[in-house]
Write an enzyme that holds these catalytic residues in place. Structure first.
Site, PDB file in Angstrom:
ATOM      1  N   CYS A   1       1.082  -1.340  -0.078  1.00 25.34           N
ATOM      2  CA  CYS A   1       0.362  -0.176  -0.051  1.00 25.34           C
ATOM      3  C   CYS A   1       0.475   1.177   0.285  1.00 25.34           C
ATOM      4  O   CYS A   1       0.405   2.299  -0.770  1.00 25.34           O
ATOM      5  CB  CYS A   1      -1.003  -0.006   1.422  1.00 25.34           C
ATOM      6  SG  CYS A   1      -2.252  -0.844   0.919  1.00 25.34           S
TER       7      CYS A   1
ATOM      8  N   CYS B   1      13.153   2.980  -8.574  1.00 22.41           N
ATOM      9  CA  CYS B   1      13.107   3.408  -7.369  1.00 22.41           C
ATOM     10  C   CYS B   1      13.926   2.445  -6.183  1.00 22.41           C
ATOM     11  O   CYS B   1      14.900   2.310  -6.703  1.00 22.41           O
ATOM     12  CB  CYS B   1      11.672   2.977  -6.957  1.00 22.41           C
ATOM     13  SG  CYS B   1      11.241   1.422  -7.254  1.00 22.41           S
TER      14      CYS B   1
END
Length: 346
Positions: free
Chosen positions: A188, A316
């Site tokens: 999440c 990332c």
């Protein structure tokens, strides 16, 4: 402990519930693992409904980023142990039940002893390792597990390992997902989640617990409910003949093209690769390896830019957000020449 039946008069008025159903709840022992987005609403409604012994297991502390979806906490709780804060609030909500905090990280060394104290487990975890662990422990101990999962706008609910009339057990988590590569699935924090979804799915989990204890309704055993918060549509899929189809569907959604260090260096040298940093501005300011900066939450506004010309390599820290960027592009343009890499990959 004597029950104050007046507190539960509305639910006792339900057809087939009555004082007997309330007594079953009072005698029940339920363990909620994870005091986060799912565990908070699930535990809150189980406490309100009068589950006699309610255990809550978690080892994490409250952070400000939790507050939008973890509704038992306030800004003043930041830095405090979740399980202590949550149990205190739940006990205040219903002094007529016994709330038990378990300030531990659930692991293979302690899971069997932990669940031995309870009749049923609610899985409010957010990682596959613990999810499989709870599932397997439930199978070994012959105890049901109420499963919930949320990601972005989609949630899932199911009840594993229920004893059927023929003595056999209903399907469990491994029957649906025998093996998942967790490293390829963003959490999440990386992919996002709408806060209301946590409340919806957590309440559904609590609902399944109440149904199981009071022996009312049709349990989500042998099937999975999938809920879409954007369309408010839900569907229930039976586990069985289509299980492999679902597994293939999951695998298809997580297969993301990657690129080796050597290929990346060569592409940057000859100009055939364009880098795109999908991290936050703060992360990029602290360290970056160049390229264009488009945070993950803005990728969908630039999809057509990634469909022609050079190969595009999203990056990332872990490779999870960059993988999500690849999926966003390929969902719209399946033939796009896009790749994922993590700065901290081994």
């Amino acid at each position: 402990m004597k029950i104050d039946f007046s507190r539960y008069s509305c639910q006792m008025a339900l057809p087939g519930f009555s004082e007997q159903g309330q007594q079953l709840l009072q005698n029940a022992k339920v363990l909620v693992v994870g005091a986060g987005g799912l565990g908070c609403p699930a535990a809150q409604y189980l406490a309100a409904a009068g589950v006699g012994t309610l255990g809550l297991a978690d080892f994490d502390v409250v952070s400000v980023s939790n507050l939008h979806r973890q509704i038992l906490y306030t800004p003043a709780d930041a830095g405090k142990k979740k399980v202590q804060v949550a149990c205190e609030r739940l006990q205040q909500q219903n002094p007529g039940i016994h709330v038990v905090p378990h300030d531990i990280s659930v692991a293979s060394q302690n899971v069997m002893e932990l669940i031995d104290q309870y009749d049923l487990i609610v899985d409010g975890t957010d990682n596959f390792e613990t999810r499989y662990l709870l599932n397997d422990a439930g199978v070994i101990a012959s105890k049901p597990v109420v499963y919930g999962a949320i990601y972005q706008f989609e949630g899932q609910v199911a009840v594993w390992n229920i004893k059927n009339e023929n003595g056999k057990r209903s399907p469990n988590y491994r029957d649906l997902f025998p093996d998942v590569d967790a490293s390829q699935i963003p959490n999440c924090a990386d992919g996002g989640v709408i806060p209301t979804l946590a409340g919806i799915i957590g309440c559904m989990q609590a609902n399944e617990v109440i149904k199981y204890i009071t022996k009312t309704g049709d349990l989500l055993a042998g099937k999975v409910l999938i809920f879409d918060a954007q369309t408010l549509q839900s569907r229930i899929i039976k586990i069985g003949s289509i299980t492999q189809h679902l597994v293939r569907r999951l695998v298809e959604t997580i297969v993301v093209p990657t690129i080796t260090d050597e290929e990346l260096k060569k592409g940057l040298t000859d100009g055939s690769i364009n880098l795109v940093d999908v991290r936050s501005a703060a992360e990029r300011a602290a360290f970056n390896i160049g390229g264009e900066h488009i945070p993950l939450n803005e990728i969908e506004f630039h999809l057509e830019e990634f469909t022609s010309g050079n190969r595009i390599v999203f990056y990332c820290a872990s490779g999870k957000r960059s993988a999500e960027a690849v999926k966003l592009v390929k969902k719209r343009f399946p033939e796009a020449n896009v790749f994922s890499i993590g700065l901290n990959h081994d």
